[in-house]
Scaffold this motif. Sequence first.
Motif, mmCIF file in Angstrom:
data_model
loop_
_atom_site.group_PDB
_atom_site.id
_atom_site.type_symbol
_atom_site.label_atom_id
_atom_site.label_comp_id
_atom_site.label_asym_id
_atom_site.label_seq_id
_atom_site.Cartn_x
_atom_site.Cartn_y
_atom_site.Cartn_z
ATOM 1 N N ILE A 31 -21.258 -21.902 -9.518
ATOM 2 C CA ILE A 31 -22.346 -22.243 -8.601
ATOM 3 C C ILE A 31 -22.561 -21.067 -7.654
ATOM 4 O O ILE A 31 -21.606 -20.391 -7.270
ATOM 5 C CB ILE A 31 -22.025 -23.539 -7.813
ATOM 6 C CG1 ILE A 31 -23.255 -24.014 -7.035
ATOM 7 C CG2 ILE A 31 -20.817 -23.361 -6.884
ATOM 8 C CD1 ILE A 31 -23.104 -25.413 -6.462
ATOM 9 N N ALA A 32 -23.810 -20.807 -7.317
ATOM 10 C CA ALA A 32 -24.139 -19.769 -6.333
ATOM 11 C C ALA A 32 -25.136 -20.350 -5.340
ATOM 12 O O ALA A 32 -26.107 -21.008 -5.736
ATOM 13 C CB ALA A 32 -24.728 -18.546 -7.025
ATOM 14 N N GLU A 91 -10.910 -29.264 -2.041
ATOM 15 C CA GLU A 91 -10.227 -29.723 -3.251
ATOM 16 C C GLU A 91 -11.252 -30.531 -4.055
ATOM 17 O O GLU A 91 -11.640 -31.626 -3.660
ATOM 18 C CB GLU A 91 -9.015 -30.591 -2.869
ATOM 19 C CG GLU A 91 -8.001 -30.698 -3.976
ATOM 20 C CD GLU A 91 -6.677 -31.275 -3.495
ATOM 21 O OE1 GLU A 91 -6.139 -32.138 -4.208
ATOM 22 O OE2 GLU A 91 -6.190 -30.882 -2.420
ATOM 23 N N LEU A 92 -11.730 -29.945 -5.140
ATOM 24 C CA LEU A 92 -12.757 -30.608 -5.945
ATOM 25 C C LEU A 92 -12.213 -31.892 -6.565
ATOM 26 O O LEU A 92 -11.048 -31.933 -6.985
ATOM 27 C CB LEU A 92 -13.252 -29.667 -7.047
ATOM 28 C CG LEU A 92 -13.986 -28.417 -6.563
ATOM 29 C CD1 LEU A 92 -14.302 -27.506 -7.747
ATOM 30 C CD2 LEU A 92 -15.256 -28.775 -5.826
ATOM 31 N N PRO A 93 -13.038 -32.941 -6.655
ATOM 32 C CA PRO A 93 -12.560 -34.230 -7.171
ATOM 33 C C PRO A 93 -11.981 -34.164 -8.582
ATOM 34 O O PRO A 93 -11.077 -34.917 -8.926
ATOM 35 C CB PRO A 93 -13.793 -35.130 -7.114
ATOM 36 C CG PRO A 93 -14.963 -34.245 -6.873
ATOM 37 C CD PRO A 93 -14.446 -33.018 -6.205
ATOM 38 N N ALA A 132 -3.302 -26.025 -4.412
ATOM 39 C CA ALA A 132 -3.780 -24.838 -5.145
ATOM 40 C C ALA A 132 -3.786 -25.095 -6.646
ATOM 41 O O ALA A 132 -4.735 -24.733 -7.356
ATOM 42 C CB ALA A 132 -2.900 -23.639 -4.811
ATOM 43 N N LYS A 133 -2.746 -25.734 -7.132
ATOM 44 C CA LYS A 133 -2.637 -26.013 -8.569
ATOM 45 C C LYS A 133 -3.627 -27.095 -9.009
ATOM 46 O O LYS A 133 -4.048 -27.123 -10.167
ATOM 47 C CB LYS A 133 -1.207 -26.473 -8.901
ATOM 48 C CG LYS A 133 -0.136 -25.392 -8.765
ATOM 49 C CD LYS A 133 -0.122 -24.494 -9.976
ATOM 50 C CE LYS A 133 1.030 -23.520 -9.954
ATOM 51 N NZ LYS A 133 1.031 -22.646 -11.140
ATOM 52 N N ALA A 134 -4.003 -27.990 -8.076
ATOM 53 C CA ALA A 134 -4.864 -29.127 -8.421
ATOM 54 C C ALA A 134 -6.339 -28.758 -8.507
ATOM 55 O O ALA A 134 -7.162 -29.574 -8.886
ATOM 56 C CB ALA A 134 -4.675 -30.251 -7.405
ATOM 57 N N GLY A 135 -6.686 -27.530 -8.130
ATOM 58 C CA GLY A 135 -8.083 -27.133 -8.237
ATOM 59 C C GLY A 135 -8.767 -26.958 -6.898
ATOM 60 O O GLY A 135 -9.970 -27.126 -6.767
ATOM 61 N N LYS A 140 -18.591 -35.510 -14.242
ATOM 62 C CA LYS A 140 -17.547 -34.876 -13.419
ATOM 63 C C LYS A 140 -18.021 -33.536 -12.859
ATOM 64 O O LYS A 140 -17.728 -33.193 -11.713
ATOM 65 C CB LYS A 140 -16.263 -34.704 -14.244
ATOM 66 C CG LYS A 140 -15.576 -36.029 -14.549
ATOM 67 C CD LYS A 140 -14.286 -35.838 -15.332
ATOM 68 C CE LYS A 140 -13.596 -37.178 -15.562
ATOM 69 N NZ LYS A 140 -12.343 -37.026 -16.339
ATOM 70 N N LEU A 141 -18.756 -32.789 -13.682
ATOM 71 C CA LEU A 141 -19.313 -31.524 -13.195
ATOM 72 C C LEU A 141 -20.284 -31.782 -12.046
ATOM 73 O O LEU A 141 -20.253 -31.084 -11.018
ATOM 74 C CB LEU A 141 -20.040 -30.788 -14.324
ATOM 75 C CG LEU A 141 -19.175 -29.996 -15.304
ATOM 76 C CD1 LEU A 141 -20.020 -29.472 -16.457
ATOM 77 C CD2 LEU A 141 -18.471 -28.833 -14.605
ATOM 78 N N ALA A 142 -21.128 -32.795 -12.208
ATOM 79 C CA ALA A 142 -22.103 -33.127 -11.167
ATOM 80 C C ALA A 142 -21.395 -33.528 -9.865
ATOM 81 O O ALA A 142 -21.803 -33.120 -8.771
ATOM 82 C CB ALA A 142 -23.018 -34.254 -11.639
ATOM 83 N N GLU A 143 -20.317 -34.289 -9.977
ATOM 84 C CA GLU A 143 -19.562 -34.699 -8.783
ATOM 85 C C GLU A 143 -18.918 -33.497 -8.111
ATOM 86 O O GLU A 143 -18.877 -33.403 -6.883
ATOM 87 C CB GLU A 143 -18.506 -35.737 -9.164
ATOM 88 C CG GLU A 143 -19.093 -37.120 -9.426
ATOM 89 C CD GLU A 143 -18.035 -38.124 -9.895
ATOM 90 O OE1 GLU A 143 -16.851 -37.929 -9.571
ATOM 91 O OE2 GLU A 143 -18.413 -39.090 -10.582
ATOM 92 N N ASN A 144 -18.411 -32.562 -8.912
ATOM 93 C CA ASN A 144 -17.826 -31.342 -8.346
ATOM 94 C C ASN A 144 -18.876 -30.510 -7.618
ATOM 95 O O ASN A 144 -18.617 -29.959 -6.546
ATOM 96 C CB ASN A 144 -17.171 -30.501 -9.442
ATOM 97 C CG ASN A 144 -15.743 -30.921 -9.752
ATOM 98 O OD1 ASN A 144 -15.228 -31.871 -9.159
ATOM 99 N ND2 ASN A 144 -15.095 -30.222 -10.662
ATOM 100 N N VAL A 145 -20.076 -30.412 -8.208
ATOM 101 C CA VAL A 145 -21.170 -29.665 -7.566
ATOM 102 C C VAL A 145 -21.509 -30.288 -6.221
ATOM 103 O O VAL A 145 -21.607 -29.598 -5.191
ATOM 104 C CB VAL A 145 -22.424 -29.635 -8.466
ATOM 105 C CG1 VAL A 145 -23.637 -29.115 -7.680
ATOM 106 C CG2 VAL A 145 -22.201 -28.760 -9.692
#
Length: 230
Positions: free
Chosen positions: A43-44, A63-65, A155-158, A183-188
Amino acid sequence: MAIGKRLKAGYANIDRNKFYSLDEAVALIKDGAKAKFDETIEIALNLGVDPRHADQMVRGVIELPHGTGKTVRVAVFAKADKAEEARKAGADIVGAEDLAEQIQGGMMDFDRCIATPDMMGVVGRLGKVLGPRNLMPNPKLGTVTPNVTEAVRAAKAGQVQFRVEKAGIVHAGIGKASFDAAKLAENVKAFVDAINKAKPTGAKGTYIKKVSLASTMGAGVKLDIASLSA
């Protein structure tokens, strides 16, 4: 050139003047990720800030979901019991003065650097090496802490650190092409929310100007910002 052909093919399905909804953009990006490896989805964001001014700096951590899908190598500066705690938590490299010497000698085989507060005298000498790589431990980012177990786990969890660049751009990897679209949409959404929460006091006018998504080898897709809060 192969990459040129791939980008050309990717843009064949994308209207470069259109602002896509988040769901449409994710579907297009996933469909266009044809490389032989699991491409990173990046993402930018173009922000209305000038980071040369201290009150317009955008920096933080989230920390992304659903994590990033990336294997993160973690180095920890700690001694005695804290060093053992770091090893048990899954740190890849643990040390003190010896680790500082290795880094000064060119060893940079890690993606995140954590330090206990008592080690900052040693770590501080590495500013010119770690700083430009955005690896310098920082209390505000949770990477200078006595709780090394939690810091290594995060850090390891993302966990993703972000920092605006000179041109007012923030970018980060927010998942892999193999991730489920939802999941990608939720992370965004989580990442954009973190950027909004990190809005500096000196930001004037439109804060988030543009948002785009792309895969490692694929074409970029512009997002309709309104769809990110839907």
